[in-house]
Scaffold this active site. Structure first.
Site, PDB file in Angstrom:
ATOM      1  N   VAL A 281       0.840  -1.210   0.000  1.00 33.21           N
ATOM      2  CA  VAL A 281       0.000   0.000   0.000  1.00 33.21           C
ATOM      3  C   VAL A 281       0.869   1.251   0.000  1.00 33.21           C
ATOM      4  O   VAL A 281       0.544   2.254  -0.647  1.00 33.21           O
ATOM      5  CB  VAL A 281      -0.966  -0.006   1.210  1.00 33.21           C
ATOM      6  CG1 VAL A 281      -1.728   1.311   1.292  1.00 33.21           C
ATOM      7  CG2 VAL A 281      -1.934  -1.161   1.109  1.00 33.21           C
ATOM      8  N   ALA A 282       2.001   1.203   0.708  1.00 34.87           N
ATOM      9  CA  ALA A 282       2.911   2.348   0.753  1.00 34.87           C
ATOM     10  C   ALA A 282       3.536   2.601  -0.613  1.00 34.87           C
ATOM     11  O   ALA A 282       3.753   3.746  -1.019  1.00 34.87           O
ATOM     12  CB  ALA A 282       4.014   2.108   1.780  1.00 34.87           C
ATOM     13  N   ILE A 284       2.420   1.563  -3.768  1.00 38.81           N
ATOM     14  CA  ILE A 284       1.560   1.804  -4.930  1.00 38.81           C
ATOM     15  C   ILE A 284       0.943   3.201  -4.862  1.00 38.81           C
ATOM     16  O   ILE A 284       0.236   3.522  -3.911  1.00 38.81           O
ATOM     17  CB  ILE A 284       0.445   0.736  -5.002  1.00 38.81           C
ATOM     18  CG1 ILE A 284       1.065  -0.642  -5.212  1.00 38.81           C
ATOM     19  CG2 ILE A 284      -0.532   1.055  -6.132  1.00 38.81           C
ATOM     20  CD1 ILE A 284       0.082  -1.782  -5.127  1.00 38.81           C
ATOM     21  N   GLU A 286      -1.755   4.984  -5.429  1.00 37.83           N
ATOM     22  CA  GLU A 286      -3.163   4.756  -5.791  1.00 37.83           C
ATOM     23  C   GLU A 286      -3.792   5.944  -6.523  1.00 37.83           C
ATOM     24  O   GLU A 286      -4.646   5.781  -7.387  1.00 37.83           O
ATOM     25  CB  GLU A 286      -4.001   4.449  -4.536  1.00 37.83           C
ATOM     26  CG  GLU A 286      -3.671   3.133  -3.864  1.00 37.83           C
ATOM     27  CD  GLU A 286      -2.542   3.271  -2.850  1.00 37.83           C
ATOM     28  OE1 GLU A 286      -2.232   2.283  -2.167  1.00 37.83           O
ATOM     29  OE2 GLU A 286      -1.957   4.366  -2.750  1.00 37.83           O
ATOM     30  N   ASP A 328      -4.165  19.936 -43.719  1.00 37.31           N
ATOM     31  CA  ASP A 328      -4.934  20.147 -44.937  1.00 37.31           C
ATOM     32  C   ASP A 328      -4.783  21.617 -45.335  1.00 37.31           C
ATOM     33  O   ASP A 328      -4.588  22.477 -44.477  1.00 37.31           O
ATOM     34  CB  ASP A 328      -6.405  19.806 -44.654  1.00 37.31           C
ATOM     35  CG  ASP A 328      -7.263  19.850 -45.895  1.00 37.31           C
ATOM     36  OD1 ASP A 328      -6.783  19.413 -46.944  1.00 37.31           O
ATOM     37  OD2 ASP A 328      -8.407  20.309 -45.805  1.00 37.31           O
ATOM     38  N   ASP A 615     -10.683  19.062 -42.308  1.00 37.22           N
ATOM     39  CA  ASP A 615     -12.077  19.441 -42.102  1.00 37.22           C
ATOM     40  C   ASP A 615     -13.066  18.597 -42.902  1.00 37.22           C
ATOM     41  O   ASP A 615     -14.267  18.690 -42.692  1.00 37.22           O
ATOM     42  CB  ASP A 615     -12.292  20.925 -42.450  1.00 37.22           C
ATOM     43  CG  ASP A 615     -11.872  21.259 -43.885  1.00 37.22           C
ATOM     44  OD1 ASP A 615     -11.437  20.331 -44.605  1.00 37.22           O
ATOM     45  OD2 ASP A 615     -11.965  22.432 -44.282  1.00 37.22           O
ATOM     46  N   ASP A 619     -10.528  13.480 -44.533  1.00 40.22           N
ATOM     47  CA  ASP A 619      -9.490  13.583 -43.506  1.00 40.22           C
ATOM     48  C   ASP A 619      -9.712  12.635 -42.325  1.00 40.22           C
ATOM     49  O   ASP A 619      -8.799  12.391 -41.547  1.00 40.22           O
ATOM     50  CB  ASP A 619      -9.431  15.020 -42.956  1.00 40.22           C
ATOM     51  CG  ASP A 619      -9.083  16.028 -44.026  1.00 40.22           C
ATOM     52  OD1 ASP A 619      -8.229  15.721 -44.867  1.00 40.22           O
ATOM     53  OD2 ASP A 619      -9.675  17.121 -44.032  1.00 40.22           O
ATOM     54  N   ASN A 709      -2.053   8.722   0.691  1.00 47.22           N
ATOM     55  CA  ASN A 709      -1.974   8.616  -0.770  1.00 47.22           C
ATOM     56  C   ASN A 709      -3.186   9.210  -1.483  1.00 47.22           C
ATOM     57  O   ASN A 709      -3.071   9.788  -2.562  1.00 47.22           O
ATOM     58  CB  ASN A 709      -1.827   7.148  -1.190  1.00 47.22           C
ATOM     59  CG  ASN A 709      -0.442   6.599  -0.881  1.00 47.22           C
ATOM     60  OD1 ASN A 709       0.415   7.323  -0.381  1.00 47.22           O
ATOM     61  ND2 ASN A 709      -0.224   5.333  -1.156  1.00 47.22           N
ATOM     62  N   ASP A 713      -2.288  13.650  -0.225  1.00 48.26           N
ATOM     63  CA  ASP A 713      -1.394  13.762  -1.378  1.00 48.26           C
ATOM     64  C   ASP A 713      -2.117  14.304  -2.603  1.00 48.26           C
ATOM     65  O   ASP A 713      -1.529  14.999  -3.427  1.00 48.26           O
ATOM     66  CB  ASP A 713      -0.801  12.386  -1.726  1.00 48.26           C
ATOM     67  CG  ASP A 713       0.555  12.197  -1.055  1.00 48.26           C
ATOM     68  OD1 ASP A 713       0.919  13.043  -0.234  1.00 48.26           O
ATOM     69  OD2 ASP A 713       1.219  11.187  -1.357  1.00 48.26           O
TER      70      ASP A 713
END
Length: 874
Positions: A281-282, A284, A286, A328, A615, A619, A709, A713
């Site tokens: 958990v620390a 990753i 998240e 174009d 346009d 295209d 996290n 954060d």
């Protein structure tokens, strides 16, 4: 259908389709409907929303978190389990919402098909749904009709068709029924064919249907769009590679910590698993995916205010890496309207603005231009009606205060010979001071050969070979400048009577008027700015090579030593030949949709990030294939808008350059946000590893790390994403897409800053550990949280906060304050204290120690940045 019907005569085309001029019988129609199916476009298979939702859980980091949630549940840590599952579901919903974008390109293509068609069947004229048209049908076209299928013209009555949505050219195409003998003919030059989705603007014709549904040129575009796969952006690829590496490292470290906990410290299996879960958990990040999405979304809002509407969030980041813009010409780099330019009369070549109406020849030239045309222009509303070429003639008259309608009322039209693509002339009869006068305009090669005299200020003089050659030379000079040239002449008839084709001879030649679809003034500067930023602009157009090259020179796209290549020349090149010559080609002319994709592919093979602007319907496949497709908001078709990643609300090429600056700024902000998130996560990893190696209690609970996290954060990371663009971004070269976002420099900063934060966090842990393990965990949690909040100011940019100034990003201050409030709530509100396992012995006095320790890393980092600022200043 592979057969080149443009090479066949009308009779040969009928024979090839086993059809008759009177049309198909009812029985034959039913048979062909069964054979070819309805005249509709098919559609590619799309993913369902549930399928997209569950695909969000395929990520390896997500799998690790799921395992962590299961282990938390087995250890009866329900709070952590609920929080982890909630986070995963929230991320999956967000990912699904971003992924599901309306794939409306095919629906828009279908909408372009006419709802009904006029056909001859068994000699009877019928009006049927366009879906019921089959190959071999005889379709009757007239002005205002939408062409319902591809077909070979059998009978032509001055038919003129606007094929801009297919070829990209705004000028109507004059059609013919004559066979074309050339082996290879570009789509725009197949004058005896009509194509599904185009519009009849003038005349009428009888047409043999040669292709329906997916076999039409429009259908081929739809098929290309089904086959075209969108590439991942450089940021996506970089984050995918990082996630894979991070997941591998996390699993190895977690396994090592698990084994270390069991065999070295004698910890139980379940407790050892919880230690490993805390580490996972620390490690990753998240919130990383969500933060990147939010920062990109904020970038899109800023761009929308600058007329660049982003449909796909990932396009923001791709813009910052663009190194090639394939643009174009018509309506994108040019104004999509014909404008009068140079005029030749009485032996003088002058600018249209310099026309002198005191000069009899120049005055008569303007009179012929206005009388031998049908266009009108409302000066109050600016609305023009008529052929773009004739509108340009009307505008020339308006420059000198001549109102075309009033002028025509003074000299009413007594008769006319309509324009014919075979004659290449248009003539109108008028009463000029009691003299029946025929004014004629048309192609110079035709009119010049039919002229016996040349009008000068002294009067008509004989048209000698030398004079004819001089006029032809002027015409060539104008054509080389990319100008379209019309010639004008007159003839006095012996009496008032309807004009005949035989009257179109023995003219007195008056002069020439040239016109052009001019470059947008802002596009010239935009091309220059793009070059300064290391971005190459390539012109891709359906226009002729000479005209396209001339416009490209004016824009600064075509430079000394560059090449211009036609679609037919491109067909004769192998991919190896194209790759070898690619860097020198600045202009591609008379190209088809397949050519556009091939050009984009060639640049992508060189490692370039390619943008394609356009346009028209033609295209759309290349817009989808390019790393970022840019459609025009005003003149663009719905098809091109739906296929593109970005739409220019003002159709302004210069807006792309602004978008590039914003794209580069967004990428820099994302990089800084990633540095902030990962350095904080690194601190958590170092703390858990240290505690494991020294057989200390777990410094954090999983719920602590998820709180940091996802909440404390996330706010600073979003604030970093709102950092304003720094000066000089456009002068930087495009970022190498192969360079990983997490290069050695960034990784070293992440490691060093993470270690610094980890040191003060473990000092706080030891201070609390003197009393109890619970207080140690609370002290470590609070210190890590606050240190990471302070760290948000460090990650705003490379300079110190003194140079960046706090006032330039007030969101960073608000994010810090909000994070502090959340932390205090967790530490002191009773309900939250129990949820986040805050020690009962935690006192306000401990808060002073936490603040002092948490500020130390920011103090050190800012001192280093100040020294770097001073060094850069020197």
């Amino acid at each position: 259908m592979a057969e080149a019907y443009y090479r066949k005569t009308p009779q040969q085309a009928l024979e090839a389709q086993k059809a008759a001029p009177a049309g198909l019988s009812g029985e034959e129609v039913r048979r062909r409907t069964g054979q070819y199916g309805p005249n509709k476009l098919s559609e590619g298979k799309k993913k369902s929303v549930p399928q997209i939702f569950f695909e969000q859980f395929k990520d390896l980091l997500v799998v690790i978190l799921l395992i962590a949630a299961v282990i938390s549940a087995l250890s009866e840590n329900v709070e952590s389990t609920i929080v982890i599952f909630a986070v995963l579901v929230l991320n999956a919903i967000l990912g699904t919402a971003q992924y599901v974008k309306a794939e409306k390109s095919l629906e828009s293509l279908k909408a372009m098909s006419a709802p009904s068609a006029k056909v001859l069947r068994g000699g009877v004229r019928l009006e049927i749904p366009s879906a019921d048209v089959v190959p071999g049908d005889i379709v009757l076209l007239e002005a205002g009709d939408m062409v319902v299928a591809d077909g070979r013209i059998l009978e032509n009555f001055s038919l003129k068709v606007n094929e801009s949505s297919l070829t990209g050219e705004s000028e109507g195409v004059d059609k013919t029924a004559e066979a074309i003998t050339a082996e290879q003919v570009a789509l725009g030059d197949q004058k005896n064919m009509v194509f599904s989705g185009s519009l009849v603007t003038y005349g009428r014709a009888t047409v043999l249907v040669t292709a329906t549904g997916m076999e039409t040129e429009l259908g081929k575009i739809a098929a290309l769009m089904n086959q075209t796969q969108q590439r991942k952006t450089p940021l996506q690829e970089s984050l995918d590679k990082f996630s894979a590496k991070l997941a591998t490292v996390i699993m190895i470290i977690c396994a090592a910590v698990f084994l270390l906990s069991i065999f070295r410290t004698g910890m139980g299996v379940l407790d050892s698993l919880m230690f490993a879960v805390a580490l996972a958990v620390a490690a990753i990040p998240e919130a990383l995916s969500s933060i990147v999405t939010i920062v990109l979304a904020m970038g899109t809002q800023k761009m929308a205010r600058q007329n660049a509407i982003i449909k796909d969030l990932k396009a923001v980041e791709s813009l910052g890496s663009v190194s090639v813009i394939c643009s174009d010409k018509t309506g994108t780099l040019t104004q999509n309207k014909m404008t009068p330019q140079k005029v030749y009369a009485d032996g003088s070549l002058l600018e249209g603005d310099d026309l002198n109406l005191v000069n009899d020849v120049q005055r008569l030239l303007l009179k012929a231009a206005l009388l031998a045309s049908d266009a009108t222009n409302n000066q109050q509303t600016g609305a023009s009606i008529g052929d773009p070429t004739e509108v340009a003639l009307v505008q020339l008259g308006e420059k000198f205060g001549v109102d075309e309608e009033a002028y025509r009322a003074q000299h009413p039209r007594l008769g006319e010979l309509a324009f014919d693509s075979d004659r290449k002339l248009m003539s109108t009869l008028h009463d000029i001071d009691g003299v029946p006068t025929l004014f004629t305009k048309g192609a110079i090669d035709v009119l010049l050969q039919r002229s016996n005299y040349l009008l000068t200020r002294e009067g008509p003089v004989e048209m000698t070979p030398e004079r004819r050659e001089a006029i032809s030379r002027i015409n060539m000079e104008l054509s080389m400048e990319g100008l379209r040239v019309l010639s004008f002449g007159y003839k006095e008839l012996p009496g008032f009577r309807p004009p005949a084709l035989s009257d179109e001879d023995g003219f007195t030649f008056i002069g020439l008027i040239s016109m052009i679809d001019p470059p947008r003034p802002e596009a010239i500067q935009a091309v220059s700015d793009a070059r300064e930023g290391g971005i190459r602009t390539i012109m891709i157009t359906g226009d002729h090579k000479v005209t396209a090259s001339a416009i490209a020179k004016q824009l600064g796209i075509f430079r000394e030593g560059d090449e211009a290549v036609s679609g037919v020349e491109l067909d004769n090149m192998t991919d190896a030949d194209l790759d070898q010559r690619l860097a020198g080609i600045s202009v591609y002319a008379r190209v088809s949709p397949e050519h556009k994709i091939r050009i984009v592919n060639a640049w992508q093979r060189r490692g370039s990030i390619v943008s394609m602007t356009g346009d028209g319907v033609n295209d759309a496949p290349a817009l989808k294939k390019a790393d970022i497709g840019v459609a025009m908001g005003i003149t663009g078709t719905e098809v091109s808008k739906d296929a593109a990643s970005m739409i220019l609300a003002d159709d302004n090429f210069a807006t792309i350059v602004k978008a590039v600056v914003n794209g580069r700024s967004v990428y820099a902000n994302i990089k800084n946000a990633i540095q902030f998130l990962l350095s904080g996560n690194a601190a958590g990893i170092f703390c858990v590893l240290y505690a494991s190696l020294l057989a200390l209690p777990v410094p954090f609970q999983p719920v602590h790390l998820l709180f940091i996290n996802l909440l404390t954060d996330s706010l600073p990371a979003i604030a970093i994403g709102m950092e304003p663009a720094r000066k000089g971004l456009l002068r930087q070269k495009p970022r190498d897409p192969k360079e990983p976002i997490l290069n050695k420099s960034l990784l070293s900063r992440i490691g060093a800053q993470g270690l610094l934060i980890a040191v003060v966090t473990m000092i706080a842990f030891y201070l609390g550990y003197q009393e109890s393990a619970a207080l140690a965990s609370t002290m470590a949690f609070a210190t890590l949280t606050l240190a990471r909040l302070f760290h948000g100011f460090n990650c705003r940019g490379d300079e110190s906060v003194f140079r960046l100034k706090l006032s330039t990003n007030l969101y960073s201050i608000l994010a810090f304050c909000a994070g502090v409030v959340l932390l205090l709530a967790v530490l002191f509100i009773p309900g939250l204290k129990s949820l986040f396992l805050v020690a009962a012995s935690f006192r306000p006095a401990n808060l002073g120690e936490i603040v002092l320790l948490a500020f130390v890393p920011t103090l050190v980092i800012q001192l280093v940045k100040v020294l770097c600022d001073l060094r850069r200043g020197k």
